[in-house]
Design an enzyme around this catalytic site. Sequence first.
Site, PDB file in Angstrom:
ATOM      1  N   SER A   1     -53.885  39.966 -18.319  1.00  0.00           N
ATOM      2  CA  SER A   1     -53.087  40.282 -19.504  1.00  0.00           C
ATOM      3  C   SER A   1     -52.043  41.364 -19.203  1.00  0.00           C
ATOM      4  CB  SER A   1     -54.002  40.728 -20.650  1.00  0.00           C
ATOM      5  OG  SER A   1     -54.825  41.795 -20.238  1.00  0.00           O
TER       6      SER A   1
ATOM      7  N   ASP B   1     -50.113  43.990  -9.555  1.00  0.00           N
ATOM      8  CA  ASP B   1     -51.285  43.382 -10.178  1.00  0.00           C
ATOM      9  C   ASP B   1     -52.042  44.428 -10.991  1.00  0.00           C
ATOM     10  OD1 ASP B   1     -53.202  41.533 -10.858  1.00  0.00           O
ATOM     11  OD2 ASP B   1     -53.883  41.138  -8.816  1.00  0.00           O
TER      12      ASP B   1
ATOM     13  N   ALA C   1     -56.058  45.618 -12.626  1.00  0.00           N
ATOM     14  CA  ALA C   1     -57.392  45.827 -12.043  1.00  0.00           C
ATOM     15  C   ALA C   1     -58.387  46.030 -13.175  1.00  0.00           C
ATOM     16  CB  ALA C   1     -57.399  47.038 -11.115  1.00  0.00           C
TER      17      ALA C   1
ATOM     18  N   GLU D   1     -55.559  36.885  -5.085  1.00  0.00           N
ATOM     19  CA  GLU D   1     -55.043  38.259  -5.263  1.00  0.00           C
ATOM     20  C   GLU D   1     -55.228  39.055  -3.978  1.00  0.00           C
ATOM     21  OE1 GLU D   1     -55.821  38.656 -10.083  1.00  0.00           O
ATOM     22  OE2 GLU D   1     -57.298  39.471  -8.710  1.00  0.00           O
TER      23      GLU D   1
HETATM   24  C1  5RP Z   1     -57.790  38.962 -12.421  1.00  0.00           C
HETATM   25  C2  5RP Z   1     -57.777  40.422 -12.194  1.00  0.00           C
HETATM   26  C3  5RP Z   1     -57.073  41.267 -13.218  1.00  0.00           C
HETATM   27  O1  5RP Z   1     -56.138  42.058 -12.568  1.00  0.00           O
HETATM   28  C4  5RP Z   1     -58.070  42.150 -13.905  1.00  0.00           C
HETATM   29  O2  5RP Z   1     -59.119  41.345 -14.417  1.00  0.00           O
HETATM   30  C5  5RP Z   1     -57.430  42.956 -15.049  1.00  0.00           C
HETATM   31  O3  5RP Z   1     -57.042  42.090 -16.067  1.00  0.00           O
HETATM   32  P1  5RP Z   1     -56.322  42.587 -17.390  1.00  0.00           P
HETATM   33  O4  5RP Z   1     -54.959  43.026 -17.006  1.00  0.00           O
HETATM   34  O5  5RP Z   1     -56.331  41.361 -18.280  1.00  0.00           O
HETATM   35  O6  5RP Z   1     -57.135  43.703 -17.975  1.00  0.00           O
HETATM   36  O7  5RP Z   1     -58.277  40.954 -11.246  1.00  0.00           O
HETATM   37  O8  5RP Z   1     -58.557  38.293 -11.451  1.00  0.00           O
END
Ligand code: 5RP
Length: 223
Positions: free
Chosen positions: A34, A85, A87, A107
């Site tokens: 997200s 990305d 986390a 990733e």
């Molecule tokens: C997907 C991931 C995402 O970076 C992690 O889950 C964080 O997600 P969000 O931005 O929805 O909180 O590792 O595999």
Amino acid sequence: MRQDSHKQEAARAALNHILPDLNPRSILGVGTGSTVNYLIDALAEEKDQFEGAVASSEATAERLKQHGIPVYDLNAVAPPRFYLDGADEANKRLELVKGGGGALTREKILAAASETFLCIIDESKEVDIVGQFPLPVEVIPMARSYVGRELVRLGGDPEYRAGFTTDNGNIILDVHNLDLSRPIKAEEAINQITGVVTNGLFAKRPADRLFVATATGVTEKAA
Ligand code: 5RP
């Protein structure tokens, strides 16, 4: 929701950080989740500043294409200058737990292949010791029970992520209660189990920069 606007602010801060270094031939690695969705929406406004992107998931590829951003195969382009990305957890050494969205393997490949890894989170993801968030482990389907038993031997409580198949056709075990106080050792030990594709610890290759959105603005940390 406040957390959503925080994610948006962190994404914009990371994008502002890289904009001066982009040129019309730049390729970006783009993560999943997200927070990254906000980043993709912001990238759409700057799409003349770079050539295109390599996506860490089918969902990200789809969103990039919907915005008219060209998506390339990692094998067909030069190493991405930046990988961006989110986390699930980040510690002070910028070691991460990732894979809540199940895209951890692609990733990890993009983080490894890219020059600089920028991670974008809201402050709820900052921790002293990673491991409160159950560690996602991608597993070849026929190895599910065997890998589960080995993870129990390492002290964890694996939970099968029912109804979920990764973009690579595999399953996810979310492992609770593992001791991840030595993240590099834990990452290596879990990856040694036959049948494990990879796990969501990003400690051997942590982030290079962390953008943390707080109630008072975005703070930036470097490794
Ligand atoms: C997907 C991931 C995402 O970076 C992690 O889950 C964080 O997600 P969000 O931005 O929805 O909180 O590792 O595999």
